[in-house]
Design an enzyme around this catalytic site. Structure first.
Site, PDB file in Angstrom:
ATOM      1  N   SER A 210       0.833  -1.196   0.000  1.00  9.80           N
ATOM      2  CA  SER A 210       0.000   0.000   0.000  1.00  9.80           C
ATOM      3  C   SER A 210       0.876   1.257   0.000  1.00  9.80           C
ATOM      4  CB  SER A 210      -0.957  -0.048   1.188  1.00  9.80           C
ATOM      5  OG  SER A 210      -1.996   0.884   1.060  1.00  9.80           O
ATOM      6  N   ASP A 236      -0.592  -4.754  -3.687  1.00  8.33           N
ATOM      7  CA  ASP A 236      -1.982  -4.314  -3.685  1.00  8.33           C
ATOM      8  C   ASP A 236      -2.166  -2.801  -3.606  1.00  8.33           C
ATOM      9  OD1 ASP A 236      -4.577  -5.450  -4.040  1.00  8.33           O
ATOM     10  OD2 ASP A 236      -5.104  -4.734  -2.051  1.00  8.33           O
ATOM     11  N   HIS A 376      -7.073  -6.820   1.363  1.00  9.77           N
ATOM     12  CA  HIS A 376      -6.042  -5.824   1.074  1.00  9.77           C
ATOM     13  C   HIS A 376      -4.708  -6.216   1.707  1.00  9.77           C
ATOM     14  CE1 HIS A 376      -4.106  -2.068   0.232  1.00  9.77           C
ATOM     15  NE2 HIS A 376      -4.106  -1.668   1.498  1.00  9.77           N
TER      16      HIS A 376
END
Length: 413
Positions: A210, A236, A376
């Site tokens: 992230s 991701d 996630h």
């Protein structure tokens, strides 16, 4: 046979007494034995399936694969139900997954960076991990363990970003991308000095999740770690979907609990909300996201949500990082595609790809891996799968494994 013979046999048979009928109890007894055998088989099958599926039913009671939804293993009504085993919510210690917990003093700035380290051996690579916003270095604990199973010579360095975990800097609220990127480089250099890698740095594989993916791409683009970087991995996050998600970030943050009564409750919330789908990883990483407040802050009015009732609070106030959100992700796709070194993007779904990355993937500029059935935090949800992909990525880019053809002069000799 003649008529005379038939009449003779009938007369003989008539002298014998009639055969008594089988008692009714013997029929019932035989049926009871069959029923008892079937019932024992069914109960044994139920107990075996219940033991095998206990953890999955604890996490997802509505799963169609659980024994509760199977008509072939229904227990008799008079049987006493077995108590369900509750999943453990006890925190797990960091030293089961890393060799060292380092506090690295950077004298020019008086910052103390914290990182978890397992050193490489036998010229193995060093995977350098940067977590996402609001997380910590322990987010990669299970992944580190899985990488070492597949590649025992590998080392793992997982840092706490400023404002996160146990890292302390003079300005923890400065979470701009240039600052975070410089922190990342500084930590690697401090570890290099501490471990005596002055002669030759291990081969580096940079991994960011992230926000950490944006940091890794920025560091790779700037080339601040030199030729030691074999490649970099983004987990991701892509520019397009990240910018779209920022629109609803404050709404998401408002739905989170402001605190918890205990660490166990914090772990349970992360697993029940499916924020982290791997209970073991949650037991490792979640405690580092919270810290204990003994008294409410002076500017907080007394309420039912006060720290006296929920003393375990978030270490990082993500709402205060809003001024930096757009700066984290603007230009991410271009940096990811343009930087030198091997490139790997691991996503939880293909819908996250933006136009620039779709074109780059069609042109073969990077490797794309999509993992189904993860959230996630894919490196926490499926650490074994991610570790396998990372180890193969390293082997594909390992320069020491390349066999170059001999020079022409050597061939003549």
């Amino acid at each position: 046979m003649s008529d005379l013979q038939r009449s003779f046999q009938k007369s003989k048979l008539a002298q014998f007494p009639p055969e008594p009928p089988m008692p009714l109890n013997s029929h019932l007894g035989a049926l009871d034995e069959v029923d008892d055998e079937q019932e024992e088989e069914e109960e044994g099958q139920y107990d075996m399936e219940e033991e095998n599926d206990l953890d999955s039913r604890t996490e997802t009671p509505s799963s169609p694969c659980s024994s509760a939804s199977s008509t072939s293993t229904i227990r008799p009504l008079f049987a006493r139900p077995e108590p369900r085993k509750k999943a453990s919510l006890e925190p797990l210690p960091w030293n089961q997954y890393f060799s060292s917990s380092l506090y690295l003093l950077h004298e020019p700035t008086s910052a103390v960076y914290h990182a978890y380290l397992t050193s490489p051996s036998n010229s193995g690579p060093l995977f350098v991990m940067h977590h996402g916003a609001g997380s910590s270095g322990l987010s990669f604990a299970l992944l580190a363990s899985e990488i070492r199973k597949l590649l025992p010579a590998a080392g793992i360095l997982s840092l706490d970003s400023r404002g996160h975990g146990e890292t302390k800097t003079p300005n923890d609220e400065d979470l701009s991308l240039p600052t975070l990127s410089q922190d990342f480089v500084t930590v690697v250099e401090l570890v290099k000095e501490k471990c005596g890698w002055s002669g030759k740095m291990p081969d580096l594989v940079l991994v960011g999740h992230s926000l950490g993916g944006a940091v890794v791409a920025d560091v790779a683009m700037e080339g601040k770690l030199g030729g030691s970087v074999l490649g970099y991995v983004v987990l991701d996050v892509v520019e397009g979907s990240a910018m779209d998600a920022l629109q609803s970030m404050q709404t998401y943050l408002s739905t989170r609990p402001s605190g918890f009564t205990s660490l166990a409750q914090g772990i349970e919330w992360h697993t029940r909300s499916r924020t982290i789908r791997n209970p073991t990883s949650a037991r490792i990483s979640v405690p580092a996201l919270l810290h204990h407040h003994h008294h409410p802050s002076p500017d907080q009015p007394p309420s039912s949500e006060s720290t006296q009732q929920r003393p375990w609070r978030w270490r990082t106030d993500l709402s205060k990082t809003q001024p930096f959100w757009s700066g984290w992700f603007v230009g991410l796709s271009k940096k990811f595609l343009a930087a030198r070194g091997g490139k790997l993007l691991i996503l939880a779904g293909t819908d996250r790809l933006d136009r620039e990355l779709i074109i780059g993937q069609m042109q073969g500029k990077y490797q794309l891996v999509v993992l189904p059935e993860v959230g996630h935090f894919l490196h926490e949800d499926a650490p074994g799968k991610v570790a396998g992909v990372l180890v193969e990525f390293y082997k594909r880019n390992d320069r020491s494994a390349l066999v170059l053809p001999p020079k022409v002069s050597e061939m003549y000799k």
